[in-house]
Enzyme design. Structure first.
Site, mmCIF file in Angstrom:
data_model
loop_
_atom_site.group_PDB
_atom_site.id
_atom_site.type_symbol
_atom_site.label_atom_id
_atom_site.label_comp_id
_atom_site.label_asym_id
_atom_site.label_seq_id
_atom_site.Cartn_x
_atom_site.Cartn_y
_atom_site.Cartn_z
ATOM 1 N N TYR A 1 0.842 -1.414 -0.051
ATOM 2 C CA TYR A 1 0.225 -0.024 -0.227
ATOM 3 C C TYR A 1 0.999 1.079 0.134
ATOM 4 O O TYR A 1 0.878 2.373 -0.765
ATOM 5 C CB TYR A 1 -0.549 0.302 1.348
ATOM 6 C CG TYR A 1 -1.882 -0.777 1.118
ATOM 7 C CD1 TYR A 1 -1.868 -1.524 -0.267
ATOM 8 C CD2 TYR A 1 -2.995 -1.399 2.403
ATOM 9 C CE1 TYR A 1 -3.278 -2.633 -0.194
ATOM 10 C CE2 TYR A 1 -3.775 -2.271 1.845
ATOM 11 C CZ TYR A 1 -4.033 -2.759 0.898
ATOM 12 O OH TYR A 1 -4.749 -4.182 1.755
ATOM 13 N N LYS B 1 4.292 -15.069 2.939
ATOM 14 C CA LYS B 1 4.307 -15.975 2.325
ATOM 15 C C LYS B 1 5.953 -15.823 2.131
ATOM 16 O O LYS B 1 6.550 -15.728 0.921
ATOM 17 C CB LYS B 1 3.606 -15.137 0.771
ATOM 18 C CG LYS B 1 2.124 -15.180 0.809
ATOM 19 C CD LYS B 1 2.107 -16.579 0.401
ATOM 20 C CE LYS B 1 2.060 -17.726 -1.172
ATOM 21 N NZ LYS B 1 1.693 -18.780 -1.365
ATOM 22 N N ASP C 1 -1.830 -18.428 2.928
ATOM 23 C CA ASP C 1 -3.039 -18.867 1.548
ATOM 24 C C ASP C 1 -3.732 -20.718 2.786
ATOM 25 O O ASP C 1 -4.745 -21.471 2.806
ATOM 26 C CB ASP C 1 -2.668 -20.174 0.466
ATOM 27 C CG ASP C 1 -1.155 -20.367 0.323
ATOM 28 O OD1 ASP C 1 -0.783 -20.607 1.848
ATOM 29 O OD2 ASP C 1 -0.652 -21.045 -0.467
ATOM 30 N N ASP D 1 -5.268 -7.539 5.605
ATOM 31 C CA ASP D 1 -6.989 -6.446 4.851
ATOM 32 C C ASP D 1 -7.586 -7.866 4.694
ATOM 33 O O ASP D 1 -8.928 -7.919 5.013
ATOM 34 C CB ASP D 1 -6.416 -5.695 4.093
ATOM 35 C CG ASP D 1 -7.419 -4.771 3.257
ATOM 36 O OD1 ASP D 1 -8.127 -4.736 3.640
ATOM 37 O OD2 ASP D 1 -7.069 -3.851 2.276
ATOM 38 N N ASP E 1 -10.936 -9.300 6.435
ATOM 39 C CA ASP E 1 -12.109 -8.976 5.578
ATOM 40 C C ASP E 1 -12.787 -10.588 5.222
ATOM 41 O O ASP E 1 -13.897 -11.023 5.733
ATOM 42 C CB ASP E 1 -12.175 -9.035 4.439
ATOM 43 C CG ASP E 1 -11.875 -7.018 4.544
ATOM 44 O OD1 ASP E 1 -11.645 -6.578 5.564
ATOM 45 O OD2 ASP E 1 -12.298 -6.236 3.075
#
Length: 369
Positions: A147, A198, A231, A255, A259
């Protein structure tokens, strides 16, 4: 972890865009009720912010709002509608963005608690036995990652084809301060931290894992720690969410995963958040509290938005900024009691169930305070 101190607290209220002003109005009613009940030393100030402010003044955040942000200890925020800003100059969009507000306040740790309510078992797509006892919190690193990384943008190559560029970047200091906060939080809860990355395909993820491992070894051996790929974490949130206590992850994964975890609670309209800075000399952190949901322009102005995430964000404000744990627990208990009594907004109502409007749901919570 630094405990909140009961000191005079300057709270800035920014309703923002879409349903933001509607849900924030109900959250503010709850905050004022708790201020009076517990004699909390709060100064509450409201200022304009958002698309309507830009249309009226030519600025998303007028000078008086910027000044109010600078003097605020905590901000109670509604929502920001980025899609509605396409017509604005890029400089104005950047100056009044939520990202710039977070940076101005020095925020780096985003708390996103997810707890299930037994009264809403039928609303969630998950089985009741999967939902029972879910009580986890995401610590999302808020100051780095994709971001904020540079370079970024949309450019054209020599053949005229467009190419979008975003850079995912972290330095070890950013990782250490977020991890230290998350470990300390886990130490005061059930003592388990799950660090999500990751590392198998991203160098920044490999660094993340190395830094978290070293910090655990040096300072937090009493806290259980595990690493998990993003994942895999997404899968386990669906299969075995009760196994999680504190989930530490970066800006992007935090984020997305938090959610996704809204499905456990039953709706994004139930998830609060609090974003915190490093401690100041008085031991208190600057903070911004907001519902996780967005501005929902399709229902803005209709009086049907669910205010519970905004109200629960007030509970976080009371806990982390006002040092009023008893008041925070009362707000959370009032929300549970309202739901147990059958209070529902449209997003958590089953077919055929009566749905309350925004103000009526606020009244349902206030009645139990």
């Amino acid at each position: 972890m630094t405990k909140p101190v009961r000191l005079p607290l300057h709270v800035l209220v920014l309703g923002g865009d879409g349903i933001g002003p509607e849900v924030t109005a109900q959250a503010l009613r709850v905050l004022r009720r708790m201020q009076a009940k517990h004699d909390l030393p709060l100064t509450i100030e409201e200022q304009p912010f958002g698309n309507a402010t830009w249309r009226a003044t030519g600025s998303l955040m007028p000078a008086e709002t910027h000044a109010a942000v600078d003097r605020a200890d905590a901000v109670l925020f509604g929502a920001a509608d980025s899609l509605g800003r396409a017509a604005m100059p890029a400089e104005e969009r950047a100056r009044g963005s939520l990202l710039s507000l977070r940076r101005r306040l020095g925020l780096f740790a985003n708390l996103r608690p997810v707890r299930t309510e037994r009264a809403l078992d039928a609303v969630s797509p998950f089985k009741p036995q999967t939902l029972a006892g879910v009580d986890l919190v995401f610590v999302r690193e808020l100051s780095g990652g994709v971001y904020y990384g540079e370079p970024r943008g949309i450019e054209r190559d020599a053949d005229g084809r467009r190419r979008g560029i975003n850079t995912h970047i972290y330095d070890e200091d950013q990782i250490i301060r977020a991890a230290r906060f998350a470990f300390a939080l886990a130490r005061g809860r059930r003592g388990l931290l799950t660090s999500v990355d990751k590392a198998n395909v991203m160098e920044a993820g490999a660094l993340w894992r190395q830094v978290v491992t070293a910090l655990h070894h040096d300072e937090f051996r009493d806290v259980r720690m595990e690493h998990m790929l993003a994942d895999t974490c997404a899968l386990m949130l669906n299969r075995e969410p009760r196994r999680f206590d504190v989930i530490l992850t970066d800006n992007l994964f935090g984020d997305v995963l938090s959610d996704a975890a809204a499905g456990l609670a039953g709706s994004l309209g139930l998830l609060p958040s609090g974003s915190l800075s490093a401690p100041r000399p008085d031991g208190r952190r600057r903070a911004l509290y907001e519902p996780v949901h967005g501005s929902a322009p399709d229902i803005a102005g209709k009086g049907v938005a669910n205010p519970l995430a905004a109200i629960l964000s007030v509970a976080l404000l009371l806990r982390w900024s006002a040092g009023a744990e008893e008041a925070a627990q009362e707000v959370e208990a009032a929300v549970t009691a309202a739901l147990d009594a059958g209070a529902r907004c449209a997003d958590i109502a089953l077919p055929g169930e009566a749905a309350l409007g925004t103000e009526a749901m606020g009244e349902a919570v206030l009645a139990r305070l």
